[in-house]
Design an enzyme around this catalytic site. Structure first.
Site, PDB file in Angstrom:
ATOM      1  N   HIS A 575       0.818  -1.208   0.000  1.00  8.88           N
ATOM      2  CA  HIS A 575       0.000   0.000   0.000  1.00  8.88           C
ATOM      3  C   HIS A 575       0.852   1.259   0.000  1.00  8.88           C
ATOM      4  O   HIS A 575       0.492   2.274  -0.591  1.00  8.88           O
ATOM      5  CB  HIS A 575      -0.936   0.003   1.216  1.00  8.88           C
ATOM      6  CG  HIS A 575      -2.292  -0.546   0.903  1.00  8.88           C
ATOM      7  ND1 HIS A 575      -3.123  -1.065   1.852  1.00  8.88           N
ATOM      8  CD2 HIS A 575      -2.963  -0.634  -0.268  1.00  8.88           C
ATOM      9  CE1 HIS A 575      -4.251  -1.461   1.292  1.00  8.88           C
ATOM     10  NE2 HIS A 575      -4.179  -1.217   0.012  1.00  8.88           N
ATOM     11  N   ARG A 682      -8.762  -5.561 -13.373  1.00  9.67           N
ATOM     12  CA  ARG A 682      -8.656  -6.664 -12.410  1.00  9.67           C
ATOM     13  C   ARG A 682      -9.999  -6.794 -11.696  1.00  9.67           C
ATOM     14  O   ARG A 682     -10.262  -6.083 -10.725  1.00  9.67           O
ATOM     15  CB  ARG A 682      -7.524  -6.382 -11.422  1.00  9.67           C
ATOM     16  CG  ARG A 682      -6.162  -6.170 -12.079  1.00  9.67           C
ATOM     17  CD  ARG A 682      -5.097  -5.849 -11.030  1.00  9.67           C
ATOM     18  NE  ARG A 682      -3.791  -5.639 -11.607  1.00  9.67           N
ATOM     19  CZ  ARG A 682      -3.308  -4.444 -11.974  1.00  9.67           C
ATOM     20  NH1 ARG A 682      -4.053  -3.355 -11.828  1.00  9.67           N
ATOM     21  NH2 ARG A 682      -2.104  -4.337 -12.489  1.00  9.67           N
ATOM     22  N   ARG A 719     -10.143  -9.031 -17.127  1.00  8.85           N
ATOM     23  CA  ARG A 719      -9.630 -10.334 -16.717  1.00  8.85           C
ATOM     24  C   ARG A 719     -10.646 -10.970 -15.781  1.00  8.85           C
ATOM     25  O   ARG A 719     -11.082 -10.350 -14.805  1.00  8.85           O
ATOM     26  CB  ARG A 719      -8.282 -10.172 -16.002  1.00  8.85           C
ATOM     27  CG  ARG A 719      -7.648 -11.488 -15.587  1.00  8.85           C
ATOM     28  CD  ARG A 719      -6.310 -11.249 -14.899  1.00  8.85           C
ATOM     29  NE  ARG A 719      -6.455 -10.597 -13.607  1.00  8.85           N
ATOM     30  CZ  ARG A 719      -5.428 -10.130 -12.895  1.00  8.85           C
ATOM     31  NH1 ARG A 719      -4.198 -10.206 -13.366  1.00  8.85           N
ATOM     32  NH2 ARG A 719      -5.633  -9.573 -11.721  1.00  8.85           N
ATOM     33  N   GLU A 812       0.992 -15.584 -18.901  1.00 10.07           N
ATOM     34  CA  GLU A 812       1.798 -15.375 -17.694  1.00 10.07           C
ATOM     35  C   GLU A 812       2.481 -16.646 -17.225  1.00 10.07           C
ATOM     36  O   GLU A 812       3.270 -16.620 -16.283  1.00 10.07           O
ATOM     37  CB  GLU A 812       0.930 -14.782 -16.568  1.00 10.07           C
ATOM     38  CG  GLU A 812      -0.383 -15.489 -16.356  1.00 10.07           C
ATOM     39  CD  GLU A 812      -1.331 -14.704 -15.457  1.00 10.07           C
ATOM     40  OE1 GLU A 812      -0.854 -13.869 -14.658  1.00 10.07           O
ATOM     41  OE2 GLU A 812      -2.545 -14.913 -15.556  1.00 10.07           O
ATOM     42  N   ASN A 835       4.762  -9.297 -15.300  1.00 13.85           N
ATOM     43  CA  ASN A 835       5.169  -9.471 -13.900  1.00 13.85           C
ATOM     44  C   ASN A 835       5.239 -10.952 -13.543  1.00 13.85           C
ATOM     45  O   ASN A 835       6.257 -11.456 -13.061  1.00 13.85           O
ATOM     46  CB  ASN A 835       4.182  -8.757 -12.969  1.00 13.85           C
ATOM     47  CG  ASN A 835       4.143  -7.265 -13.199  1.00 13.85           C
ATOM     48  OD1 ASN A 835       4.919  -6.736 -13.977  1.00 13.85           O
ATOM     49  ND2 ASN A 835       3.233  -6.577 -12.532  1.00 13.85           N
ATOM     50  N   ASP A 836       4.129 -11.675 -13.761  1.00 10.06           N
ATOM     51  CA  ASP A 836       4.113 -13.102 -13.425  1.00 10.06           C
ATOM     52  C   ASP A 836       4.944 -13.922 -14.411  1.00 10.06           C
ATOM     53  O   ASP A 836       5.600 -14.891 -14.020  1.00 10.06           O
ATOM     54  CB  ASP A 836       2.674 -13.620 -13.395  1.00 10.06           C
ATOM     55  CG  ASP A 836       2.015 -13.396 -12.044  1.00 10.06           C
ATOM     56  OD1 ASP A 836       2.744 -13.221 -11.057  1.00 10.06           O
ATOM     57  OD2 ASP A 836       0.777 -13.380 -11.979  1.00 10.06           O
ATOM     58  N   ARG A 846       8.874 -11.983  -7.307  1.00 10.22           N
ATOM     59  CA  ARG A 846       9.148 -10.554  -7.539  1.00 10.22           C
ATOM     60  C   ARG A 846       8.990  -9.712  -6.277  1.00 10.22           C
ATOM     61  O   ARG A 846       9.341  -8.523  -6.274  1.00 10.22           O
ATOM     62  CB  ARG A 846       8.236 -10.013  -8.646  1.00 10.22           C
ATOM     63  CG  ARG A 846       6.748 -10.164  -8.393  1.00 10.22           C
ATOM     64  CD  ARG A 846       5.965  -9.874  -9.663  1.00 10.22           C
ATOM     65  NE  ARG A 846       4.557 -10.222  -9.556  1.00 10.22           N
ATOM     66  CZ  ARG A 846       3.602  -9.344  -9.255  1.00 10.22           C
ATOM     67  NH1 ARG A 846       3.922  -8.093  -9.026  1.00 10.22           N
ATOM     68  NH2 ARG A 846       2.346  -9.721  -9.176  1.00 10.22           N
ATOM     69  N   CYS A 883       0.459  -6.035 -20.420  1.00 12.49           N
ATOM     70  CA  CYS A 883      -0.222  -5.334 -19.319  1.00 12.49           C
ATOM     71  C   CYS A 883       0.579  -5.373 -18.023  1.00 12.49           C
ATOM     72  O   CYS A 883       0.047  -5.088 -16.960  1.00 12.49           O
ATOM     73  CB  CYS A 883      -1.613  -5.924 -19.087  1.00 12.49           C
ATOM     74  SG  CYS A 883      -1.627  -7.686 -18.714  1.00 12.49           S
TER      75      CYS A 883
END
Length: 950
Positions: A575, A682, A719, A812, A835-836, A846, A883
């Site tokens: 956060h 998301r 998604r 991914e 990322n994944d 990560r 993305c």
């Protein structure tokens, strides 16, 4: 930065009631061209949620999150009601400051207003003001403290005349940044004013940035001159310095100043009499003179039967009454600082010694020698030895996790974790429970004040903290510990620690990092119990360095000063990182414990895009960075001006730039920043916000909000639900797994509850209507899983018949990229989640504190998988998007474009810059660049190659 201006002040308004007043405020925004009609309705909606009363006769009405679509331009209007208006919460209002904000620009004003709430009589002055400038002045920040300390005093000046002494005093203030050359020039053109006793004064308000009092004393005798005071004036902030100077002169010993040492000289200028008895003693309390020890010190002072004064030895702070609790706490004395007690008259020596002895004794707290160190974490309230930590080397790049884009160079301010010392056990159970309840209530009030002053994502996350405080299970766990003999502090922290450790055990970094929020809440209550506060940051621009920064810490940051954030722990999805991005503060996280050994005040370069920091850079590197920052500011400004234009390369190739969204409420902001589509929605946010699976109507309402913001032509890529063992839902329990990242999640989990997946697909299709919708399945490993999901999609689409819809998969998992040719036969598009894909390809989490920096999407293995995906898709006429975070990496954009990617989906703030970057590139050159990157053996060499070309 949004600031209060006199042309925004509207005087002498009258209203029949608060509704009439609020209606006038909304009308003022519309007449000022700041908002449409719908925003006025949103002002009333906000008041229904909670009163926007701030204090001292001020309310700050503003719209809701969803009402930003009605904002035409960011701005404020200030409406004065001299006769006052009774607000719906019973408070009397004299000033309405209504805010139209397109994002979080209003935070500057809200932070500014908090400085006037404790000023007595401000409400009445605002009501009586008959000039707009006067209203703005009353609302401005508290005056800067005038400076007088050891650095403003120049002793032993080899001067032969008063003019040379004057020049030395003025030059010293210029060196300290208190004045500029205009001040020096004005001072040297003046005739000094005699104060008597061979002391002289020169003064000017020209070129003053901070009020200050300088003093130059000669090395040898100068006829008729023992010293020259040089006063930098600003408003009335310097009056306190003049008053202290007058007191010195009244003693008739001005000529002696030149013969005193610096400490004694500062003592005289701080209000201590030459005949006063003094004693010096260091503060050894772990948290300095906070409320509890300060109260005991005040009681000792009151028992002395004579006035005792106290001041900090550092600087030229005025001596204050040791019998005043507010004055003593106001000193802000920290552990290790020196206090000087003074008293006059019979018994003065005994009085100051009694004060010193009380301070040495700890004032009711256990104190340790200053030479010792202590871990003193809240979760382990005992001293433990620590291995010495070596700070990173000067002018040496340190790589960590990029968390918020941007570059900065500024001095370092290391905020060490606060130490909480308390008794672990207690026998008075009910007393401890009462103490804990009061501390929690105080924390709730603190959060409510911060939420009122925040707005945007900051307020949303702090509201979550407020909900954590209200968690009955957390409180019951603390009460159980108290029943077992724990103190309020010990019981509360055990409850927090157990809950946070359980959260940290989750494999999903997004949820595991929420433990930081829980600990942040826990420390707030613990701080209330122990009277501990975080140290005050410097008044000059700085880069905040800390072990980890909680969301409430970020919310308190003065963005006019904080140039960047560097943390030892944390990940890009925490956060604190999210809030740093929301506030536009560059941030690098997970840099390791060594950064906590950095020395305060050293300069540092922070690059939030590359995840790199460089302490104490050499002049050449610093100059390059300053040039890069200036160039970036120009690029950002230019990019924002053309944000609505398409991203077309120099040789005419177009790349679509879309937005990644975690909530449909942010779609309007994305469009305003130039998004041509939503490349990733998301959807799990809808499911996580409800105690049970959201029904069809609930989902339709949520998704339709995004479609309405996008309009008829911009596509939405949604998604489907991506939860599982790593992101559990309370109403959808999943058996424990050794490695949830490789377990039942994404499309695999959705297929175990086809009714949930079917409802979601139906809601998306119905919300879309005739607007473009792209649905994609997450965590697909091969064509079999895709067909299982497609069967459900086809059945629903046959009933709903959405007119413009495509079905694709998210790439991914490496197997999905390797099998892209077989998948391309059946899908409409691919969207690559870098990322994944990176962490699965390189087998590096990560969010790992040590390895995350190596999880680089520019690794040749990842690039080769992207290349295979694009080639397979284009062979069948399919489009490919990216993305993941790699899509907004300036170094990666050319490589991705050269690999043939058709769309880049990035965070909303990055859209203008990504578009502008594409416009500066040539497709053919990018293709050659991609081939060179594929030929490199490591990500480090890819980066080095790309840097060599910039």
């Amino acid at each position: 930065m949004l600031t209060l201006q006199s042309d925004a002040v509207l005087l002498d308004h009258h209203a029949s009631d608060w509704r009439d007043a609020l209606n006038q405020a909304g009308q003022a925004l519309m007449e000022g061209g700041l908002a449409r009609e719908g925003y006025r309705d949103a002002l009333f909606e906000r008041e229904q949620q909670a009163s926007t009363w701030l204090g001292n006769g001020i309310v700050i009405p503003h719209g809701t999150q969803k009402s930003r679509e009605h904002v035409l331009a960011t701005g404020v209007r200030l409406l004065q009601f001299p006769q006052g208006v009774e607000w719906h919460d019973g408070n009397r209002v004299h000033l309405i400051i209504t805010i139209a904000a397109q994002s979080d620009e209003h935070l500057d004003i809200l932070r500014q207003l908090t400085h006037v709430l404790d000023r007595e009589g401000v409400s009445e002055k605002l009501a009586r003001a008959d000039d707009a400038e006067e209203v703005v002045r009353l609302l401005s920040k508290a005056p800067v403290t005038a400076r007088l300390d050891g650095d403003t005093i120049v002793q032993g000046v080899p001067a032969r005349s008063a003019l040379e002494l004057t020049a030395a005093a003025a030059a010293r203030l210029e060196q300290l940044g208190c004045v500029d050359r205009r001040f020096v020039a004005d001072i040297l053109a003046q005739q000094a004013i005699s104060l008597g006793q061979q002391l002289w004064l020169v003064r000017s308000a020209t070129g003053v940035t901070q009020p200050a009092l300088g003093l130059a004393l000669p090395q040898a005798h100068v006829d008729g001159v023992a010293g020259i005071f040089c006063l930098a004036e600003s408003g009335n902030a310097h009056d306190v310095l003049l008053d202290r100077l007058v007191k010195v002169l009244e003693e008739g010993k001005g000529e002696e100043l030149a013969r005193l040492g610096r400490d004694a000289l500062l003592a005289r200028l701080s209000g201590e009499s030459a005949s006063a008895e003094t004693v010096r003693v260091r503060v050894r309390n772990a948290h300095g003179l906070h409320a509890r020890p300060a109260k005991q010190l005040v009681q000792v002072a009151r028992a002395q039967g004579m006035p005792v004064r106290v001041r900090l030895a550092e600087g030229g702070n005025e001596a204050v009454s040791a019998a005043s609790l507010t004055k003593v706490i106001g000193l802000g004395a920290r552990r290790g600082q020196m206090l000087i007690f003074s008293a006059e008259g019979a018994g003065a020596r005994e009085a100051v010694e009694a004060m010193a002895e009380a301070l040495r004794g700890g004032l009711g707290e256990e104190v340790t020698p200053l030479g010792e160190t202590s871990d003193a974490r809240p979760s382990r309230n005992r001293q433990t030895p620590r291995e010495p930590v070596v700070a990173p080397a000067a002018d040496t790049p340190l790589t960590a996790v990029p968390a918020s884009p941007g570059m900065a160079i500024a001095p370092v301010f290391v905020m060490r974790p606060p130490e909480f010392h308390y008794e672990e056990t207690a026998s008075d159970r009910e007393v401890q429970k009462t103490r804990l309840g009061e501390a929690i209530k105080e924390a709730e009030q603190q959060l409510e004040e911060m939420i009122r002053a925040a707005g945007g994502e900051v307020a949303e996350i702090l509201s979550m903290h407020e909900e954590m405080l209200g968690d009955p299970e957390l409180r019951e766990a603390a009460y159980e510990a108290i029943n077992e003999g724990k103190s309020a502090e010990g019981g509360w922290w055990r409850a927090i620690d157990v809950a946070a450790r359980a959260q940290e055990a989750l494999a999903d970094r997004l949820l595991a990092e929420r433990a930081a929020d829980l600990r942040d809440v826990g420390r707030r209550v613990l701080g209330n119990l122990c009277g501990v506060k975080m140290p005050d940051p410097p008044t000059h621009p700085y880069i905040l360095v800390t072990d980890d920064v909680g969301p409430s810490d970020v919310a308190r940051l003065d963005t006019s000063r904080v140039r960047g954030i560097l943390t030892a722990r944390g990940g890009a999805t925490s956060h604190s990182a999210i809030l740093a991005r929301a506030l536009g503060i560059p941030a690098v996280v997970g840099a390791g414990e060594a950064i906590m050994a950095l020395e305060n005040g050293i300069d540092m370069i922070l690059d939030g895009e590359r995840g790199r920091v460089i302490p104490a850079p050499d002049p050449e590197r610093r100059a390059r960075t300053e040039l890069s920052i200036r160039e970036r500011e120009i690029r950002e400004r230019e990019a924002f001006e053309v944000r609505f234009e398409p991203a077309v390369t120099l040789d005419g190739h177009r790349v679509e730039v879309a937005a990644n969204l975690g909530n449909t409420a942010h779609a309007a902001d994305a469009v305003e920043r130039g998004a041509e589509a939503v490349g990733l929605l998301r959807t799990e946010f809808v499911f996580m916000a409800h105690p049970q699976a959201p029904d069809l109507d609930t989902q339709i309402v949520e998704y339709r909000q995004a479609f309405d913001a996008l309009g008829p032509d911009r596509a939405l890529v949604a998604r489907t639900l991506d939860v599982g063992g790593d992101k559990p839902l309370d109403y959808w329990p999943v058996p424990a797994e050794d490695n949830p990242f490789l377990g039942l999640r994404g499309i695999r989990l959705a297929l175990t509850r086809p009714d949930v997946l079917e409802t979601q697909i139906r809601a998306l299709l119905m919300a879309a209507g005739d607007r473009p919708l792209r649905v994609m399945f997450p965590m697909v490993k091969d064509v079999e899983e895709f067909h299982a999901g497609k069967a459900i999609f086809d059945r629903v689409q046959a009933e709903v018949k959405a007119s413009d819809v495509q079905l694709g998969v998210m790439i991914e998992i490496p197997s999905c990229a390797l099998l892209a040719p077989s998948l391309a036969e059946h899908v409409d598009f691919f969207s690559i989640g870098t990322n994944d894909l990176t962490q699965y390809t390189l087998a590096i989490d990560r969010g790992h504190s040590r390895l995350s920096a190596q999880a680089d999407g520019l690794h040749p293995a990842v690039l080769r998988l992207i290349q295979m995906t694009v080639e397979a898709a284009h062979a069948k006429g399919r489009w490919v998007g990216v993305c993941g975070e790699l899509g907004s990496d300036p170094q990666a954009i050319g490589v991705l474009m050269g690999l043939g990617v058709d769309e880049l989906s990035v965070s909303s703030r990055q859209i203008p810059l990504v578009k502008q970057r594409i416009r500066s590139l040539n497709l053919e050159d990018s293709r050659a660049l991609a081939l060179r990157a594929l030929a490199c053996p490591t990500a480090v060499e890819v980066r080095a190659m790309l840097e060599s070309l910039t």
